[in-house]
Motif scaffolding. Sequence first.
Motif, PDB file in Angstrom:
ATOM      1  N   SER A  83      19.178 -52.305 -40.882  1.00  0.00           N
ATOM      2  CA  SER A  83      18.392 -53.089 -39.934  1.00  0.00           C
ATOM      3  C   SER A  83      18.733 -52.684 -38.499  1.00  0.00           C
ATOM      4  O   SER A  83      19.816 -52.169 -38.222  1.00  0.00           O
ATOM      5  N   ARG A  84      17.799 -52.951 -37.605  1.00  0.00           N
ATOM      6  CA  ARG A  84      18.020 -52.675 -36.189  1.00  0.00           C
ATOM      7  C   ARG A  84      17.689 -53.932 -35.388  1.00  0.00           C
ATOM      8  O   ARG A  84      16.992 -54.824 -35.874  1.00  0.00           O
ATOM      9  N   PHE A  85      18.192 -53.975 -34.159  1.00  0.00           N
ATOM     10  CA  PHE A  85      18.132 -55.211 -33.385  1.00  0.00           C
ATOM     11  C   PHE A  85      17.665 -54.946 -31.962  1.00  0.00           C
ATOM     12  O   PHE A  85      18.091 -53.979 -31.326  1.00  0.00           O
ATOM     13  N   VAL A  86      16.842 -55.862 -31.482  1.00  0.00           N
ATOM     14  CA  VAL A  86      16.431 -55.867 -30.079  1.00  0.00           C
ATOM     15  C   VAL A  86      16.722 -57.257 -29.528  1.00  0.00           C
ATOM     16  O   VAL A  86      16.248 -58.261 -30.072  1.00  0.00           O
ATOM     17  N   GLY A  87      17.515 -57.313 -28.460  1.00  0.00           N
ATOM     18  CA  GLY A  87      17.777 -58.571 -27.775  1.00  0.00           C
ATOM     19  C   GLY A  87      17.073 -58.561 -26.431  1.00  0.00           C
ATOM     20  O   GLY A  87      17.297 -57.666 -25.611  1.00  0.00           O
ATOM     21  N   LEU A 130      17.067 -55.627 -23.633  1.00  0.00           N
ATOM     22  CA  LEU A 130      16.125 -55.617 -22.521  1.00  0.00           C
ATOM     23  C   LEU A 130      16.398 -56.848 -21.667  1.00  0.00           C
ATOM     24  O   LEU A 130      16.482 -57.964 -22.188  1.00  0.00           O
ATOM     25  N   ALA A 131      16.540 -56.654 -20.361  1.00  0.00           N
ATOM     26  CA  ALA A 131      16.963 -57.745 -19.491  1.00  0.00           C
ATOM     27  C   ALA A 131      16.139 -57.778 -18.222  1.00  0.00           C
ATOM     28  O   ALA A 131      15.584 -56.764 -17.780  1.00  0.00           O
ATOM     29  N   GLY A 132      16.071 -58.970 -17.618  1.00  0.00           N
ATOM     30  CA  GLY A 132      15.369 -59.156 -16.356  1.00  0.00           C
ATOM     31  C   GLY A 132      16.347 -59.289 -15.209  1.00  0.00           C
ATOM     32  O   GLY A 132      17.246 -60.136 -15.247  1.00  0.00           O
ATOM     33  N   ALA A 133      16.188 -58.473 -14.197  1.00  0.00           N
ATOM     34  CA  ALA A 133      17.110 -58.505 -13.064  1.00  0.00           C
ATOM     35  C   ALA A 133      16.984 -59.788 -12.251  1.00  0.00           C
ATOM     36  O   ALA A 133      17.874 -60.118 -11.469  1.00  0.00           O
ATOM     37  N   GLN A 134      15.877 -60.542 -12.438  1.00  0.00           N
ATOM     38  CA  GLN A 134      15.657 -61.796 -11.724  1.00  0.00           C
ATOM     39  C   GLN A 134      15.780 -62.994 -12.665  1.00  0.00           C
ATOM     40  O   GLN A 134      15.290 -64.082 -12.341  1.00  0.00           O
ATOM     41  N   ASP A 135      16.429 -62.821 -13.794  1.00  0.00           N
ATOM     42  CA  ASP A 135      16.530 -63.890 -14.790  1.00  0.00           C
ATOM     43  C   ASP A 135      17.430 -65.013 -14.269  1.00  0.00           C
ATOM     44  O   ASP A 135      18.620 -64.798 -14.042  1.00  0.00           O
ATOM     45  N   PRO A 136      16.897 -66.242 -14.109  1.00  0.00           N
ATOM     46  CA  PRO A 136      17.732 -67.335 -13.614  1.00  0.00           C
ATOM     47  C   PRO A 136      18.552 -68.004 -14.708  1.00  0.00           C
ATOM     48  O   PRO A 136      19.472 -68.773 -14.406  1.00  0.00           O
ATOM     49  N   ILE A 137      18.229 -67.743 -15.963  1.00  0.00           N
ATOM     50  CA  ILE A 137      18.934 -68.373 -17.091  1.00  0.00           C
ATOM     51  C   ILE A 137      20.042 -67.465 -17.594  1.00  0.00           C
ATOM     52  O   ILE A 137      21.208 -67.872 -17.689  1.00  0.00           O
ATOM     53  N   VAL A 138      19.694 -66.246 -17.941  1.00  0.00           N
ATOM     54  CA  VAL A 138      20.672 -65.241 -18.383  1.00  0.00           C
ATOM     55  C   VAL A 138      20.783 -64.232 -17.244  1.00  0.00           C
ATOM     56  O   VAL A 138      20.055 -63.244 -17.189  1.00  0.00           O
ATOM     57  N   THR A 139      21.680 -64.505 -16.335  1.00  0.00           N
ATOM     58  CA  THR A 139      21.811 -63.692 -15.125  1.00  0.00           C
ATOM     59  C   THR A 139      22.293 -62.283 -15.462  1.00  0.00           C
ATOM     60  O   THR A 139      22.846 -62.054 -16.550  1.00  0.00           O
ATOM     61  N   HIS A 158      18.098 -51.857 -20.884  1.00  0.00           N
ATOM     62  CA  HIS A 158      17.080 -51.483 -19.904  1.00  0.00           C
ATOM     63  C   HIS A 158      16.714 -52.721 -19.094  1.00  0.00           C
ATOM     64  O   HIS A 158      16.458 -53.787 -19.654  1.00  0.00           O
ATOM     65  N   TRP A 159      16.662 -52.538 -17.764  1.00  0.00           N
ATOM     66  CA  TRP A 159      16.403 -53.637 -16.860  1.00  0.00           C
ATOM     67  C   TRP A 159      14.974 -53.577 -16.323  1.00  0.00           C
ATOM     68  O   TRP A 159      14.501 -52.513 -15.944  1.00  0.00           O
ATOM     69  N   GLN A 160      14.318 -54.729 -16.287  1.00  0.00           N
ATOM     70  CA  GLN A 160      13.037 -54.872 -15.614  1.00  0.00           C
ATOM     71  C   GLN A 160      13.346 -55.483 -14.250  1.00  0.00           C
ATOM     72  O   GLN A 160      13.774 -56.628 -14.142  1.00  0.00           O
ATOM     73  N   ALA A 161      13.138 -54.702 -13.192  1.00  0.00           N
ATOM     74  CA  ALA A 161      13.611 -55.101 -11.864  1.00  0.00           C
ATOM     75  C   ALA A 161      13.012 -56.425 -11.397  1.00  0.00           C
ATOM     76  O   ALA A 161      13.677 -57.205 -10.710  1.00  0.00           O
ATOM     77  N   GLN A 162      11.778 -56.696 -11.765  1.00  0.00           N
ATOM     78  CA  GLN A 162      11.104 -57.919 -11.329  1.00  0.00           C
ATOM     79  C   GLN A 162      11.085 -58.988 -12.419  1.00  0.00           C
ATOM     80  O   GLN A 162      10.510 -60.059 -12.215  1.00  0.00           O
ATOM     81  N   GLY A 163      11.707 -58.715 -13.541  1.00  0.00           N
ATOM     82  CA  GLY A 163      11.601 -59.598 -14.693  1.00  0.00           C
ATOM     83  C   GLY A 163      12.479 -60.827 -14.591  1.00  0.00           C
ATOM     84  O   GLY A 163      13.607 -60.769 -14.105  1.00  0.00           O
ATOM     85  N   GLY A 164      11.955 -61.958 -15.086  1.00  0.00           N
ATOM     86  CA  GLY A 164      12.709 -63.189 -15.188  1.00  0.00           C
ATOM     87  C   GLY A 164      13.175 -63.423 -16.610  1.00  0.00           C
ATOM     88  O   GLY A 164      13.535 -62.481 -17.321  1.00  0.00           O
ATOM     89  N   HIS A 165      13.111 -64.681 -17.041  1.00  0.00           N
ATOM     90  CA  HIS A 165      13.656 -65.027 -18.363  1.00  0.00           C
ATOM     91  C   HIS A 165      12.631 -64.898 -19.484  1.00  0.00           C
ATOM     92  O   HIS A 165      13.005 -65.031 -20.645  1.00  0.00           O
ATOM     93  N   MET A 166      11.385 -64.642 -19.164  1.00  0.00           N
ATOM     94  CA  MET A 166      10.370 -64.606 -20.216  1.00  0.00           C
ATOM     95  C   MET A 166       9.708 -63.230 -20.285  1.00  0.00           C
ATOM     96  O   MET A 166       8.487 -63.092 -20.233  1.00  0.00           O
ATOM     97  N   LEU A 167      10.508 -62.186 -20.443  1.00  0.00           N
ATOM     98  CA  LEU A 167       9.951 -60.832 -20.531  1.00  0.00           C
ATOM     99  C   LEU A 167       8.883 -60.687 -21.614  1.00  0.00           C
ATOM    100  O   LEU A 167       7.910 -59.952 -21.408  1.00  0.00           O
TER     101      LEU A 167
END
Length: 225
Positions: free
Chosen positions: A85-89, A176-185, A200-209
């Motif tokens: 199995s493989r995983f994406v968080g 995959l992470a959001g650089a503007q995420d207020p929940i998971v900084t 991988h970071w989404q520079a404008q992304g928040g918590h709901m990518l």
Amino acid sequence: MSGLQPVFVHGWACGPEIWHPVQAALGVTDWLSLDLGYFKAPTHQPQSVAATNFLATQDKQPKLFIGHSFGFMWLLSQCKIPEGSRFVGINAFGRFAATQGYEHGVPTRVLQRMQVGLSRNIAQGVNAFRARCHLPEVTEAICQPAALHDGLEFLAQGDVRPSLPPLVQNKSLLVLAGAQDPIVTPALTEAAFPAGVVCHWQAQGGHMLPQTHPQFCAEHIRTFL
């Protein structure tokens, strides 16, 4: 894609519908969405199954497990993981709450205040969180108090960090992470995963990518596979 069936798990105070944009962007049809039961499910939710039912009937076929936020920690702690199995968080973490040696986690008192808020007014407590995620409000009538309280308790106690190094070593984990995420900084994201993880970071992304940047999610999932 890779032949692995995608299994999607949503985060706390969300439902399977958050995945619709990513599922459409991936263009796959043989997927499952697990429902953690925070809200009364709509009558028609194709390919959505109760998480408890999935756990009871889970087979040994490898899967592509895709978890958002709390959903990632939940699936690693609850599912029997078939080999291969493989995983994406996405907006994910191995532990959410702060503890000794893990100062970038969310302070326990914050989660305790959220529990108190749910006890006083469940819809208000849930919607305060959803507002931070830019999600629409829900009504009290659809809230499932026991599941929401249990989810918060798991956020306060859950820890799957010991399960992560083998996934990183086997190159079977994508974050995959959001650089503007207020929940998971960003600081929490970096602390929550071992060195060497592919993130991988989404520079404008928040918590709901999955909602705001479904193409970003889909493209990185395809490359990962």
